[in-house]
Design a protein around this motif. Structure first.
Motif, PDB file in Angstrom:
ATOM      1  N   CYS A 163     -40.908  33.320 -19.934  1.00 16.98           N
ATOM      2  CA  CYS A 163     -39.561  32.834 -20.222  1.00 16.98           C
ATOM      3  C   CYS A 163     -38.851  32.373 -18.949  1.00 16.98           C
ATOM      4  N   VAL A 164     -38.994  33.163 -17.906  1.00 19.53           N
ATOM      5  CA  VAL A 164     -38.330  32.815 -16.638  1.00 19.53           C
ATOM      6  C   VAL A 164     -38.928  31.535 -16.061  1.00 19.53           C
ATOM      7  N   ARG A 165     -40.257  31.442 -16.066  1.00 17.69           N
ATOM      8  CA  ARG A 165     -40.906  30.236 -15.521  1.00 17.69           C
ATOM      9  C   ARG A 165     -40.523  28.983 -16.307  1.00 17.69           C
ATOM     10  N   ALA A 166     -40.401  29.120 -17.614  1.00 13.59           N
ATOM     11  CA  ALA A 166     -40.085  27.963 -18.456  1.00 13.59           C
ATOM     12  C   ALA A 166     -38.590  27.630 -18.454  1.00 13.59           C
ATOM     13  N   GLY A 167     -37.795  28.497 -17.875  1.00 10.65           N
ATOM     14  CA  GLY A 167     -36.354  28.288 -17.920  1.00 10.65           C
ATOM     15  C   GLY A 167     -35.801  28.387 -19.326  1.00 10.65           C
ATOM     16  N   ALA A 168     -36.389  29.262 -20.144  1.00  9.38           N
ATOM     17  CA  ALA A 168     -35.978  29.401 -21.538  1.00  9.38           C
ATOM     18  C   ALA A 168     -34.596  30.042 -21.631  1.00  9.38           C
ATOM     19  N   ASP A 169     -33.792  29.537 -22.552  1.00  8.29           N
ATOM     20  CA  ASP A 169     -32.478  30.112 -22.814  1.00  8.29           C
ATOM     21  C   ASP A 169     -32.446  30.900 -24.115  1.00  8.29           C
ATOM     22  N   SER A 170     -33.552  30.898 -24.861  1.00  9.55           N
ATOM     23  CA  SER A 170     -33.616  31.620 -26.126  1.00  9.55           C
ATOM     24  C   SER A 170     -35.081  31.754 -26.522  1.00  9.55           C
ATOM     25  N   ILE A 171     -35.319  32.457 -27.637  1.00 11.55           N
ATOM     26  CA  ILE A 171     -36.676  32.689 -28.128  1.00 11.55           C
ATOM     27  C   ILE A 171     -36.728  32.370 -29.617  1.00 11.55           C
ATOM     28  N   LEU A 198     -42.082  33.524 -34.195  1.00 11.68           N
ATOM     29  CA  LEU A 198     -42.823  33.151 -35.398  1.00 11.68           C
ATOM     30  C   LEU A 198     -44.004  34.105 -35.534  1.00 11.68           C
ATOM     31  N   GLY A 199     -43.932  35.034 -36.489  1.00 12.90           N
ATOM     32  CA  GLY A 199     -45.015  35.998 -36.650  1.00 12.90           C
ATOM     33  C   GLY A 199     -44.528  37.273 -37.301  1.00 12.90           C
ATOM     34  N   GLY A 200     -45.289  38.348 -37.096  1.00 15.03           N
ATOM     35  CA  GLY A 200     -44.987  39.636 -37.695  1.00 15.03           C
ATOM     36  C   GLY A 200     -44.249  40.562 -36.746  1.00 15.03           C
ATOM     37  N   GLY A 201     -44.361  41.865 -37.023  1.00 14.26           N
ATOM     38  CA  GLY A 201     -43.571  42.849 -36.300  1.00 14.26           C
ATOM     39  C   GLY A 201     -43.842  42.913 -34.809  1.00 14.26           C
ATOM     40  N   SER A 202     -45.101  42.728 -34.401  1.00  5.49           N
ATOM     41  CA  SER A 202     -45.402  42.803 -32.968  1.00  5.49           C
ATOM     42  C   SER A 202     -44.779  41.641 -32.208  1.00  5.49           C
ATOM     43  N   VAL A 203     -44.769  40.459 -32.816  1.00  2.00           N
ATOM     44  CA  VAL A 203     -44.125  39.304 -32.186  1.00  2.00           C
ATOM     45  C   VAL A 203     -42.629  39.547 -32.072  1.00  2.00           C
ATOM     46  N   LEU A 204     -42.026  40.077 -33.143  1.00  3.99           N
ATOM     47  CA  LEU A 204     -40.581  40.370 -33.107  1.00  3.99           C
ATOM     48  C   LEU A 204     -40.272  41.446 -32.083  1.00  3.99           C
ATOM     49  N   ASP A 205     -41.103  42.504 -32.011  1.00  2.81           N
ATOM     50  CA  ASP A 205     -40.884  43.555 -31.020  1.00  2.81           C
ATOM     51  C   ASP A 205     -40.926  42.992 -29.607  1.00  2.81           C
ATOM     52  N   ALA A 206     -41.912  42.134 -29.350  1.00  4.75           N
ATOM     53  CA  ALA A 206     -42.022  41.543 -28.015  1.00  4.75           C
ATOM     54  C   ALA A 206     -40.798  40.695 -27.697  1.00  4.75           C
ATOM     55  N   ALA A 207     -40.329  39.918 -28.665  1.00  2.00           N
ATOM     56  CA  ALA A 207     -39.159  39.070 -28.428  1.00  2.00           C
ATOM     57  C   ALA A 207     -37.929  39.918 -28.103  1.00  2.00           C
ATOM     58  N   LYS A 208     -37.719  40.993 -28.855  1.00  9.75           N
ATOM     59  CA  LYS A 208     -36.565  41.856 -28.585  1.00  9.75           C
ATOM     60  C   LYS A 208     -36.688  42.536 -27.224  1.00  9.75           C
ATOM     61  N   ALA A 209     -37.890  43.006 -26.925  1.00 11.90           N
ATOM     62  CA  ALA A 209     -38.092  43.670 -25.633  1.00 11.90           C
ATOM     63  C   ALA A 209     -37.847  42.707 -24.478  1.00 11.90           C
ATOM     64  N   VAL A 210     -38.313  41.477 -24.609  1.00 13.80           N
ATOM     65  CA  VAL A 210     -38.109  40.482 -23.552  1.00 13.80           C
ATOM     66  C   VAL A 210     -36.622  40.154 -23.415  1.00 13.80           C
ATOM     67  N   ASP A 226     -46.455  47.223 -22.795  1.00 12.90           N
ATOM     68  CA  ASP A 226     -45.507  46.866 -21.745  1.00 12.90           C
ATOM     69  C   ASP A 226     -46.048  45.779 -20.823  1.00 12.90           C
ATOM     70  N   THR A 227     -47.361  45.764 -20.604  1.00 14.29           N
ATOM     71  CA  THR A 227     -47.947  44.718 -19.760  1.00 14.29           C
ATOM     72  C   THR A 227     -47.778  43.340 -20.405  1.00 14.29           C
ATOM     73  N   GLY A 228     -47.974  43.259 -21.719  1.00 14.15           N
ATOM     74  CA  GLY A 228     -47.786  41.997 -22.422  1.00 14.15           C
ATOM     75  C   GLY A 228     -46.336  41.562 -22.445  1.00 14.15           C
ATOM     76  N   VAL A 229     -45.419  42.519 -22.588  1.00 15.74           N
ATOM     77  CA  VAL A 229     -43.992  42.192 -22.580  1.00 15.74           C
ATOM     78  C   VAL A 229     -43.593  41.618 -21.227  1.00 15.74           C
ATOM     79  N   ARG A 230     -44.116  42.190 -20.149  1.00 10.78           N
ATOM     80  CA  ARG A 230     -43.775  41.659 -18.817  1.00 10.78           C
ATOM     81  C   ARG A 230     -44.312  40.241 -18.647  1.00 10.78           C
ATOM     82  N   ARG A 231     -45.525  39.976 -19.164  1.00 10.26           N
ATOM     83  CA  ARG A 231     -46.065  38.604 -19.087  1.00 10.26           C
ATOM     84  C   ARG A 231     -45.187  37.637 -19.881  1.00 10.26           C
ATOM     85  N   ALA A 232     -44.713  38.087 -21.023  1.00  6.84           N
ATOM     86  CA  ALA A 232     -43.859  37.224 -21.837  1.00  6.84           C
ATOM     87  C   ALA A 232     -42.519  36.971 -21.151  1.00  6.84           C
ATOM     88  N   LEU A 233     -41.973  37.989 -20.504  1.00  7.17           N
ATOM     89  CA  LEU A 233     -40.729  37.797 -19.752  1.00  7.17           C
ATOM     90  C   LEU A 233     -40.940  36.802 -18.626  1.00  7.17           C
TER      91      LEU A 233
END
Length: 372
Positions: free
Chosen positions: A80-88, A91-103, A70-77
């Motif tokens: 995204c907010v700092r970068a003004g990202a509109d999407s994600i 590129l990677g395996g299950g942990s990368v996909l899990d983080a993207a969905k959680a964010v 959860d700490t890593g997911v919050r950093r990733a969120l």
């Protein structure tokens, strides 16, 4: 009443050498100003195969630990907010996909808007086709990987190109194929053999075995390709197998192999894909009565009466022939921690433990002991 639940995916793109065209087409699917989630070893791949073709990229984020804490997911969120990202772009395996969905999910809770995801998977578990994701909670006395299901977080676009698998470490790649088989088989837990999941999953498992059973021992992917023992089309067949095995994840509920894997991974730090190599065959044997004859769909053309045992034997043979871990002790897991695993299973997953049938408490202890 039978029911088929579908997820809101826009497109699955597959084939040889499609990455440039797939990356260039993302804007058509609302993947605009994307922040790429990936890991350090894939930065060179991203720079060569994706970055030149993505329009208006918001940057790259690589601080994505295994099992999506959860700490890593919050950093990733926050990134995204700092970068003004509109999407994600994931590129990677299950942990990368899990983080993207959680964010994406947390971004919706914070702003009212999900971040659409484009998935470029480098493993074979099939996470790119599902709305399930696990986040490891770190605030309790022990970490615990909690499962979530949010249909709006399923990747809008998925790209499957054998090039994505060429540099995936051998054990990670092949063990993720066993995880893909786990999705196909445990997906039968609450459906019948005439369900669309069953028909596609059976085809997916057959595709998996057609490649895994000829994979040369001890050769990594690059060596297997260089010697001609494995072809790029074989890699594409594995990717299609993962898709077929996980085609209707919103219509199925997974079982004890998955739940043991979540605890072994989230709480005790074992590699996520490897857990299915250890758990799936023994769980099938122990829970065979729960599945009954419907597992025969995976045993076409093979004689015998106990479909669960037949399928378990074939999975176990593949794990052995591929040289993948098949016991917890080979991963340095402390036998004394089995009691903690059992307690967490009984606390959080009583229905799945119940699949062991009468005397399930004693059966669970015996099962976990056999995994060690």
């Amino acid at each position: 009443m039978n029911q088929l639940n579908c997820l809101p995916q826009d497109a699955v793109l597959w084939g040889h050498d499609i990455l440039p065209a797939a990356a260039a087409s993302l804007g058509k699917h609302a993947i605009r100003r994307p922040l790429t989630f990936t890991v350090e070893p894939l930065l060179g791949f991203h720079a060569q195969h994706l970055q030149p073709h993505v329009q208006g990229a918001a940057g790259i984020f690589t601080d994505l630990p295994p099992h999506a804490p959860d700490t890593g997911v919050r950093r990733a969120l926050d990134a995204c907010v700092r970068a003004g990202a509109d999407s994600i772009i994931a590129l990677g395996g299950g942990s990368v996909l899990d983080a993207a969905k959680a964010v994406s999910h947390l971004h919706h809770r914070q702003t009212g808007r999900y971040l659409p995801i484009a998935a470029f998977p480098t493993t074979l578990s099939g996470s790119e086709f599902s709305h399930y994701f696990g986040v490891t909670e770190t605030s309790g006395p022990k970490p615990f990987k909690r499962s979530h299901a949010v249909r709006e977080t399923v990747p809008k676009v998925v790209a499957l190109d054998p090039l994505l698998l060429r540099h995936t470490p051998r054990e990670l790649l092949l063990s993720s194929a066993i995880k893909g088989i786990d999705h196909a088989v445990e997906g039968m837990r609450r459906i019948d053999a005439d369900h669309p999941h069953a028909m596609l999953a059976a085809a997916g498992v057959a595709r998996f075995f057609s490649v895994l059973e000829k994979w040369p021992g001890q050769l990594d992917t690059a060596q297997a390709l260089a010697t001609g023992r494995i072809t790029a089309d074989d890699l594409l067949q594995l990717q299609l197998a993962a898709w077929q095995s996980y085609f209707f994840p919103a219509s199925v509920v997974y079982g004890l192999s998955h739940r043991i894997g979540h605890i072994l991974g989230g709480t005790f730090g074992l590699p996520h894909s490897v857990t299915s190599c250890i758990t799936l065959a023994p769980v099938l044997r122990a829970c065979g009565a729960r599945y009954g004859d419907k597992l025969r769909i995976f045993c076409a053309g093979r004689a015998g009466h106990d479909a669960a045992a037949m399928l378990a034997d074939r999975i176990a043979r593949s794990v052995t022939q591929l040289g993948l871990p098949d016991r917890l002790r080979t991963l340095g897991f402390d036998r004394a921690q089995l009691a903690q695993v059992a307690a967490l299973l009984r606390q959080h997953y009583p229905d799945e433990v119940g699949d062991l049938g009468d005397g399930h408490d004693a059966a669970l202890d015996a099962l976990l002991e056999s995994l060690w």
